[in-house]
Scaffold this active site. Sequence first.
Site, PDB file in Angstrom:
ATOM      1  N   CYS A   1       0.806  -1.231   0.000  1.00 52.90           N
ATOM      2  CA  CYS A   1       0.000   0.000   0.000  1.00 52.90           C
ATOM      3  C   CYS A   1       0.833   1.272   0.000  1.00 52.90           C
ATOM      4  CB  CYS A   1      -0.925   0.025   1.211  1.00 52.90           C
ATOM      5  SG  CYS A   1      -1.757  -1.533   1.535  1.00 52.90           S
TER       6      CYS A   1
ATOM      7  N   HIS B   1      -4.297   7.029   6.103  1.00 56.77           N
ATOM      8  CA  HIS B   1      -4.295   5.717   5.437  1.00 56.77           C
ATOM      9  C   HIS B   1      -5.683   5.103   5.548  1.00 56.77           C
ATOM     10  CE1 HIS B   1      -2.661   2.154   3.677  1.00 56.77           C
ATOM     11  NE2 HIS B   1      -2.886   1.417   4.749  1.00 56.77           N
TER      12      HIS B   1
ATOM     13  N   GLU C   1      -3.577   3.847  13.620  1.00 55.00           N
ATOM     14  CA  GLU C   1      -3.240   5.134  13.010  1.00 55.00           C
ATOM     15  C   GLU C   1      -3.674   6.293  13.922  1.00 55.00           C
ATOM     16  OE1 GLU C   1      -3.391   7.487   8.736  1.00 55.00           O
ATOM     17  OE2 GLU C   1      -4.680   5.734   9.021  1.00 55.00           O
TER      18      GLU C   1
ATOM     19  N   LYS D   1     -10.582   6.752   1.180  1.00 54.99           N
ATOM     20  CA  LYS D   1     -10.820   5.359   0.785  1.00 54.99           C
ATOM     21  C   LYS D   1     -12.278   4.974   0.993  1.00 54.99           C
ATOM     22  CE  LYS D   1      -6.246   3.277   1.542  1.00 54.99           C
ATOM     23  NZ  LYS D   1      -5.448   4.398   2.081  1.00 54.99           N
TER      24      LYS D   1
ATOM     25  N   HIS E   1      -9.738   1.061  -1.733  1.00 57.23           N
ATOM     26  CA  HIS E   1      -8.303   0.904  -1.490  1.00 57.23           C
ATOM     27  C   HIS E   1      -7.633   0.465  -2.787  1.00 57.23           C
ATOM     28  CE1 HIS E   1      -4.520   0.395   0.237  1.00 57.23           C
ATOM     29  NE2 HIS E   1      -4.821  -0.238   1.361  1.00 57.23           N
TER      30      HIS E   1
ATOM     31  N   PHE F   1       1.129  -3.509   4.356  1.00 60.78           N
ATOM     32  CA  PHE F   1       1.513  -4.874   4.659  1.00 60.78           C
ATOM     33  C   PHE F   1       2.999  -5.026   4.328  1.00 60.78           C
ATOM     34  CE2 PHE F   1      -2.798  -7.273   4.044  1.00 60.78           C
ATOM     35  CZ  PHE F   1      -3.269  -6.685   5.198  1.00 60.78           C
TER      36      PHE F   1
END
Length: 411
Positions: free
Chosen positions: A161, A300, A311, A332, A337, A397
């Site tokens: 990401c 994010h 976050e 998002k 995403h 990730f």
Amino acid sequence: MSRVVVTGLGVISPLGNVPDDLFARLMAAESGIRPIVLDRPRGRYSNIAASVTFDPAQHFPPQKINHLDRVSQFALVAAAATWTSAAIELRDQDKHRAGVCLGTGMGAANALEEGYVQLLDRDPDRIKPLTVLTVMNNAPAAHIAMQYGLKGPNLTFSCACSSSTVAIGEAYRQIKHGYADIMIAGGAEALLTFGLFKAWDALRVLAIADQKNPSASCRPFSKNRSGLVLGEGAAMVMLEERDRAIQRGARIYGEVVGYSSSNDPSHLTKPSIEAQAAAMALALADAGIAADEIDYVNAHGTGTMLNDVTETRAIKQVFGDAAYKIPISSTKSMHGHLLGAAAAMEFVIALLAMDKKAIPPTAHLDAPDPECDLDYVPNHGRHGPNIRNVMSNSFAFGGTNAVLIARSATS
């Protein structure tokens, strides 16, 4: 060291392919998330996704379409829009100091899956002869470089990401440290395939479809959030050495002033408060500004239970009391995403927020999570604030955390 500005924008998104139109739809809390059905010889799969309406025949001749995966098609069209937006013309000598940095998470997922279907379900002795060249992860960047004759750095980054934040950040460094004058940078992703959807489903991180309103299925920072919604698309920015851009009279969307990355080596999927906080703090240090000088954060904000709380806590750790005063949103919730392209899309949105003095909302945030108690701009965009500095967060990730900071061109 050179200063670096943004002089062009381009997007391919579930909410349209014109940056201004995309931003207007985000401000209105429109969603590009919808039901999707994927068919394969061995079965059918249905879910929700933020898919792009895109006809390659409108952009490429038939013989070229056969050699381009959907991800390369997205990248080329977004790059063309960015080039037009920047109104840039390069002499041959300029092209040696012009390059491309592109991020992608999965690369040519469609062509790769189609190759396996061809071999396993149709004809085990026959596959397209240019499959290797179509599916290599650096194909999109290579096609952009060839399209414009760019002879400078040509780099591809794949770190889930965070891929396109890293791509833009490293392009910024190429210019800042004198290795290039012009870089087109961003990300592209096209992974809404049968196999990859099944793989993501098996990971148990996808949102549960809202039966009454599928478009509202992604709910970052909400207590009833259930996961992320996959999307596809591309976003690009034209980065240019500031004095050069001013000399040619370019429109400047903002100045890139900070970039950083950090790594969490402890787990492939579990986010780390400390690592996310380190990335934000390092970006602030690179920009030479205090935390309370940030006027907007594009989070994010994936909509997973763990990510959104992590976050939130990382932002509090870095910003202290100022965390409660800064508007933060996850777009998002509307465009999904986009994985390797998500960060570039969100950086473009943050730049447009500065340019238009408007902050897009976090859609579908009707029931905030008490643990996510910052100003996440619920449901309605805000007009009129003085936005001088913006931050865009990407936490991936694999542990790669990356952050960009931009300053208004009028600051």
